[in-house]
Design a protein around this motif. Structure first.
Motif, short mmCIF file in Angstrom:
data_model
loop_
_atom_site.label_atom_id
_atom_site.label_comp_id
_atom_site.label_asym_id
_atom_site.label_seq_id
_atom_site.Cartn_x
_atom_site.Cartn_y
_atom_site.Cartn_z
N ILE A 4 0.84 -1.20 0.00
CA ILE A 4 0.00 0.00 0.00
C ILE A 4 0.87 1.23 0.00
O ILE A 4 1.73 1.40 0.84
CB ILE A 4 -0.92 0.02 1.22
CG1 ILE A 4 -1.84 -1.20 1.19
CG2 ILE A 4 -1.73 1.29 1.30
CD1 ILE A 4 -2.70 -1.36 2.41
N ARG A 6 0.53 5.57 -0.48
CA ARG A 6 -0.38 6.70 -0.62
C ARG A 6 0.35 7.83 -1.34
O ARG A 6 1.48 8.13 -1.01
CB ARG A 6 -0.85 7.18 0.76
CG ARG A 6 -1.79 6.21 1.44
CD ARG A 6 -2.24 6.77 2.76
NE ARG A 6 -3.14 5.87 3.44
CZ ARG A 6 -4.46 5.86 3.27
NH1 ARG A 6 -5.00 6.71 2.44
NH2 ARG A 6 -5.21 5.01 3.92
N SER A 109 -3.78 -10.77 6.33
CA SER A 109 -3.27 -10.34 5.03
C SER A 109 -3.74 -11.23 3.89
O SER A 109 -3.86 -10.78 2.75
CB SER A 109 -1.74 -10.28 5.05
OG SER A 109 -1.19 -11.55 5.34
N ASP A 131 -6.92 -2.46 15.97
CA ASP A 131 -6.07 -2.41 14.79
C ASP A 131 -4.68 -1.94 15.21
O ASP A 131 -4.42 -1.70 16.40
CB ASP A 131 -6.68 -1.53 13.69
CG ASP A 131 -6.71 -0.04 14.03
OD1 ASP A 131 -6.05 0.39 15.01
OD2 ASP A 131 -7.39 0.71 13.30
N PRO A 160 -9.92 -8.89 5.77
CA PRO A 160 -9.14 -7.82 5.14
C PRO A 160 -10.04 -6.94 4.28
O PRO A 160 -10.94 -7.43 3.61
CB PRO A 160 -8.12 -8.59 4.28
CG PRO A 160 -8.69 -9.94 4.10
CD PRO A 160 -9.51 -10.23 5.32
N ALA A 161 -9.78 -5.64 4.34
CA ALA A 161 -10.63 -4.69 3.61
C ALA A 161 -10.68 -5.06 2.13
O ALA A 161 -9.66 -5.36 1.50
CB ALA A 161 -10.08 -3.28 3.79
N ASP A 175 -14.45 -5.58 9.12
CA ASP A 175 -13.43 -5.25 8.13
C ASP A 175 -12.24 -4.58 8.79
O ASP A 175 -12.39 -3.72 9.67
CB ASP A 175 -14.02 -4.34 7.06
CG ASP A 175 -14.98 -5.08 6.14
OD1 ASP A 175 -14.51 -5.76 5.22
OD2 ASP A 175 -16.21 -5.00 6.38
N THR A 177 -8.38 -2.69 8.13
CA THR A 177 -7.53 -2.02 7.14
C THR A 177 -6.04 -2.21 7.42
O THR A 177 -5.22 -1.83 6.60
CB THR A 177 -7.83 -0.51 7.11
OG1 THR A 177 -7.61 0.05 8.41
CG2 THR A 177 -9.27 -0.25 6.69
N THR A 178 -5.69 -2.78 8.58
CA THR A 178 -4.29 -3.08 8.87
C THR A 178 -4.05 -4.59 8.74
O THR A 178 -4.99 -5.39 8.87
CB THR A 178 -3.91 -2.62 10.29
OG1 THR A 178 -4.75 -3.25 11.26
CG2 THR A 178 -4.04 -1.10 10.42
N ARG A 179 -2.81 -4.95 8.51
CA ARG A 179 -2.51 -6.38 8.32
C ARG A 179 -2.76 -7.16 9.59
O ARG A 179 -3.25 -8.29 9.55
CB ARG A 179 -1.06 -6.54 7.87
CG ARG A 179 -0.63 -8.01 7.78
CD ARG A 179 0.76 -8.17 7.23
NE ARG A 179 1.12 -9.58 7.17
CZ ARG A 179 2.24 -10.05 6.63
NH1 ARG A 179 3.13 -9.21 6.11
NH2 ARG A 179 2.48 -11.34 6.60
N ASN A 264 0.29 -1.49 7.24
CA ASN A 264 -0.73 -1.05 8.19
C ASN A 264 -1.10 0.40 7.89
O ASN A 264 -0.63 1.33 8.54
CB ASN A 264 -0.22 -1.20 9.62
CG ASN A 264 0.15 -2.64 9.94
OD1 ASN A 264 -0.71 -3.49 10.12
ND2 ASN A 264 1.45 -2.92 10.00
N SER A 267 -5.60 5.88 8.75
CA SER A 267 -6.96 6.24 8.36
C SER A 267 -6.96 7.19 7.17
O SER A 267 -6.02 7.97 6.98
CB SER A 267 -7.65 6.91 9.56
OG SER A 267 -8.82 7.58 9.17
#
Length: 477
Positions: A4, A6, A109, A131, A160-161, A175, A177-179, A264, A267
């Protein structure tokens, strides 16, 4: 898990700071290396330390707790406390004397990981999952799932998301969002012969990845008290993660943060904090390149020390009353209040939401003097001032470092389960002293030196966390 990254816009949006407790002021964006002043570097290193501290703490805790060594467990398994912590216990800080804990780290994951909780048949129990940023993803006290007189059997699937697939019937989807996810279940116990019943509840907890789930679930790995794998109290991880962080220099801390960020993600509300990290040379998955000019290096050093001091300092929006401090309605759900989140991670790793537990601390008496076992104290609860709980409450004494007294002959968490004797008017006087008071009733034993008290309120009522109720002062006799 897919890597991931950004994309952070190369500008600083002051408007993004509205309502954010962490970052005071809004510096102008540097147009080039020459415009970076010492003060700018200091502020942004400090802000970034506060922002990243919870993730680094959780990552070190996960690493310390998972593996095959004594005191560790594999990912997607649980370790069970076999007994209450002994006198002198130091790990984790402020060991819990009210419950036996089952703790484990989940890796979502590749696929969902499921946990089945048994019916506790009226025995108080709670469970929660955090999380990697210390936000509570799910708990047994979530709205619509509040139970004080025990838990009903239920299955939770941590997914996992973006995952698309079929879960077992009646499994609640959460759900992530972190591993990684940190899971903790606590079962009420009074110690002694009651421990056996609490352990039976623990053995009914099952955990397995979806691919290994067979309807009844894969049997959880059991801690072996003969090898030192058995835990006591309220575990975060084996070892002392906070001490490991304290030993890191700026490069070590931010390199650790950069690696943890790769799996990880923070937000979606955090782009400004990520922009600041990029400004000081911290990018997910990459080696950090902190500012290194003479003045900038000094700014890094000063900012790093400032960030450390900030996470250890109670923020102004804690609830406070009569010398006690505690986190209010934002516990476990911090949003962009990074200062509160960092302090909560530092002072109370794994802090639950307000529906699970409220935890207040005091280290001074009503005159502002440090609590010390050379003195005797009393806490007077009026009939209308008793801790407002749907579950139960307790008060425990610790050394300033958060350890149980190593010289104590007994370990006691005094509370409403201990045969508390009320006065005729319904009030309650709690005796706080190193030596047992005459009659021995309503006694919290304390260390002979300096100490602090922790009031735990399980399943608190709203007034315990909205500021309308305060614990009474600790009065020196």
């Amino acid at each position: 898990m897919k890597k991931i990254r950004r994309t952070i816009p190369l500008f600083r949006a002051c408007a993004a700071l509205a309502g954010v407790a962490l970052i005071a002021g809004c510096a102008s964006a540097p147009q080039g290396a020459g415009s970076k002043g010492n003060g700018w570097v200091k502020d942004e290193v400090s802000d970034s330390y506060v922002f990243g501290y919870p993730l680094v703490l959780m990552d070190i805790s996960r690493e310390a707790a998972t593996g095959n060594a004594p005191g560790q467990a594999a990912l997607n398994t649980l370790r069970h406390a076999q007994s209450l912590p002994p006198v002198g216990a130091t790990t984790p800080p402020e060991p819990n004397l009210d419950t036996l804990a089952s703790s484990g780290w989940l890796d979502v994951s590749r696929e969902p990981v499921l946990i089945a909780l048994p019916d506790t048949h009226g025995r108080y129990a709670d469970a929660r999952a955090l999380d990697m940023w210390t936000n509570v993803l799910w708990s047994t006290a979530a709205k619509g799932n509040e139970r004080v007189n025990g838990l009903k059997a239920q299955t939770i699937a941590f997914v996992p998301a973006g995952w698309k697939g079929t879960l077992p019937a009646r499994a609640k989807r959460v759900d992530v969002t972190t591993r990684y996810v940190w899971f903790l279940a606590r079962i009420e116990t009074r110690g002694g012969g009651d421990l056996a019943t609490a352990r039976r509840v623990q053995r009914g907890i099952r955990v397995a990845p979806l691919s290994a789930w067979n309807g009844s679930g894969k049997r959880v790995a059991q801690a072996d008290p003969q090898t030192g794998a058995g835990l006591a109290g309220d575990p975060v991880a084996a070892g002392t993660p906070a001490a490991q962080i304290a030993a890191l220099d700026a490069n070590g801390f931010f390199n650790r943060l950069a690696l943890a960020l790769e799996d990880n993600a923070p937000s979606p509300e955090d782009p400004h904090a990520l922009k600041i990290l990029g400004d000081i040379g911290v990018h997910p998955g990459d080696s950090v390149q902190l500012p290194s000019g003479t003045k900038d290096a000094a700014g890094v050093s000063t900012g790093f020390a400032d960030g450390r001091a900030r996470v250890a300092t109670p923020p102004s929006n804690l609830l406070a009353g009569n010398g006690w401090l505690w986190v209010g309605d934002d516990a476990g759900n911090y949003g962009t209040d990074y200062a509160l989140r960092g302090y909560a991670a530092y002072a109370s790793p794994g802090l639950p939401t307000i529906r699970d537990e409220a935890r207040a601390r005091v280290a001074q008496d009503s005159d502002g003097h440090t609590l010390n076992g050379a003195n005797r104290y009393v806490i007077h609860f009026s009939a209308k001032q008793l801790p407002p709980v749907r579950g139960f409450w307790s008060i425990t004494a610790y050394t300033p470092e958060g350890a149980l007294d190593s010289d104590a002959s007994v370990r006691v968490a005094f509370g409403d389960r201990n045969g508390a004797r009320r006065n005729r008017d319904g009030s309650l006087d709690v005796q706080v002293s190193a030596e047992r008071p005459r009659g021995g009733a309503n006694w919290v034993p304390v260390p002979k030196g300096d100490f602090r008290l922790v009031l735990r309120m399980y399943a608190p009522k709203p007034q315990a966390t909205d500021g309308s109720w305060q614990p009474p002062a600790v009065e020196r006799q």
